[in-house]
Design an enzyme around this catalytic site. Structure first.
Site, PDB file in Angstrom:
ATOM      1  N   TYR A 138       0.858  -1.178   0.000  1.00 18.43           N
ATOM      2  CA  TYR A 138       0.000   0.000   0.000  1.00 18.43           C
ATOM      3  C   TYR A 138       0.897   1.232   0.000  1.00 18.43           C
ATOM      4  O   TYR A 138       1.476   1.588   1.016  1.00 18.43           O
ATOM      5  CB  TYR A 138      -0.902  -0.030   1.230  1.00 18.43           C
ATOM      6  CG  TYR A 138      -1.956   1.063   1.324  1.00 18.43           C
ATOM      7  CD1 TYR A 138      -2.249   1.917   0.266  1.00 18.43           C
ATOM      8  CD2 TYR A 138      -2.674   1.231   2.502  1.00 18.43           C
ATOM      9  CE1 TYR A 138      -3.217   2.890   0.373  1.00 18.43           C
ATOM     10  CE2 TYR A 138      -3.655   2.201   2.623  1.00 18.43           C
ATOM     11  CZ  TYR A 138      -3.917   3.038   1.559  1.00 18.43           C
ATOM     12  OH  TYR A 138      -4.882   4.006   1.671  1.00 18.43           O
ATOM     13  N   LYS A 166      -1.631  -1.445  -4.058  1.00 23.00           N
ATOM     14  CA  LYS A 166      -2.603  -0.370  -4.209  1.00 23.00           C
ATOM     15  C   LYS A 166      -1.799   0.899  -4.446  1.00 23.00           C
ATOM     16  O   LYS A 166      -1.094   1.374  -3.553  1.00 23.00           O
ATOM     17  CB  LYS A 166      -3.490  -0.232  -2.976  1.00 23.00           C
ATOM     18  CG  LYS A 166      -4.527   0.892  -3.105  1.00 23.00           C
ATOM     19  CD  LYS A 166      -5.333   1.067  -1.827  1.00 23.00           C
ATOM     20  CE  LYS A 166      -6.339   2.201  -2.002  1.00 23.00           C
ATOM     21  NZ  LYS A 166      -7.050   2.525  -0.740  1.00 23.00           N
TER      22      LYS A 166
END
Length: 303
Positions: A138, A166
């Site tokens: 992330y 992500k």
């Protein structure tokens, strides 16, 4: 076991419905999940920033993942966020969430300590080696103040248990360089509602999208158009959502979204400290805009 091949399409990053005592409102969480599953979403991300990870107790994080895994019942991947700044808290939380039913973990770049790129690389390699389930990286430098060099992401993408990321770095040149060098066994997912069709055109396999919790079918339409190479058409649909996105992020997410979720059959406006209820005028404008968009895309309320 989940792999990069499972990471595609639209995966909403969902708010955590809570009660006045800061516990998870399980009934409301299940209502939200039923609504999203009826719309055919491709995965679910509980406990990201949208899920108020840092404000929930560890026990309530586990409870939210248990509710999510129980309602989805294996129909879509459940990717639980892990947003701790230190390794031992992060791996401990990841083990708890995996035991609660998460198929994979979305692990945030370690922050506050300002690590070097070598430190970031070693952190994720160690986490992947010790995690009970595969992980996604992330990267969100506007929250963590730490960006991961594309070359480091290329190296990490070759680890068999690091299956994707992500991408919330709003620098498109960084995104283009990242996608250009990652392994085929690694899925780059857009994490930016505002850039999603551009990320798709540049090589994203799908997205973890905040406002897809409210308008899943609209985001699926954008995804399908983009996946078919119809970028101009995808951008046109995306452009119609700009007013809603502007309002959703005008105050700290998920405050504005929680104020209007009753329109999709999920009545859970409570927020966790330090967040407070959004400005009443903002909430009213967002309610009007969401009602309009619901009318356009004809979404049923959850049962």
């Amino acid at each position: 076991m989940i792999s990069a091949s499972n990471l595609k399409g639209v995966m909403p990053a969902i708010p955590t419905p809570v009660n006045a005592d800061d516990t998870v409102n399980v009934d409301a969480a299940r209502a939200l999940l039923r609504f999203l599953l009826k719309q055919g979403i491709n995965g679910i991300l509980p406990l990201g920033g949208t899920g108020e990870y840092g404000a929930l107790s560890r026990a309530q994080r586990v409870r939210m993942v248990e509710a999510t895994a129980g309602e989805t019942n294996g129909s879509v991947p459940v990717i639980a966020g892990v947003l701790d700044p230190g390794y031992h808290d992060a791996i401990g939380s990841g083990r708890e969430l995996a035991a609660a039913g998460a198929d994979a973990l979305l692990v945030l770049t370690p922050y506050y300590t300002n690590p070097t790129q070598i430190g970031i690389r070693d952190y994720f390699l160690r986490y992947a080696d010790e995690s009970p389930v595969p992980i996604l990286i992330y990267e969100i430098p506007y929250r963590t103040r730490i960006a991961i060099a594309p070359e480091v992401l290329h190296e990490l993408s070759r680890h068999e248990r690091i299956i994707g990321m992500k991408a919330c770095n709003t620098d498109m040149w960084h995104f283009l360089r990242t996608v250009a060098g990652v392994d085929d066994s690694f899925a780059v997912l857009s994490g930016e509602d505002t850039l999603f069709p551009l990320h798709m055109a540049a090589g994203a396999r799908g997205g973890i999208i905040v406002t897809a919790s409210l308008l899943p079918s609209a985001w699926q339409r954008i995804y399908r158009l983009a996946a078919e190479g119809k970028t101009a058409e995808a951008i046109a649909v995306h452009r119609s959502l700009i007013p809603l996105m502007n309002m959703a992020f005008a105050e700290t997410n998920p405050g504005p979204m929680k104020a209007v979720m009753d329109l999709i059959g999920v009545n859970a406006p409570e927020l966790l400290a330090p967040l407070v209820q959004p400005d009443a005028g903002l909430a009213a404008r967002m309610r009007e805009e969401l009602q309009k968009q619901l009318g356009i895309f004809e979404f049923p309320k959850s049962a």
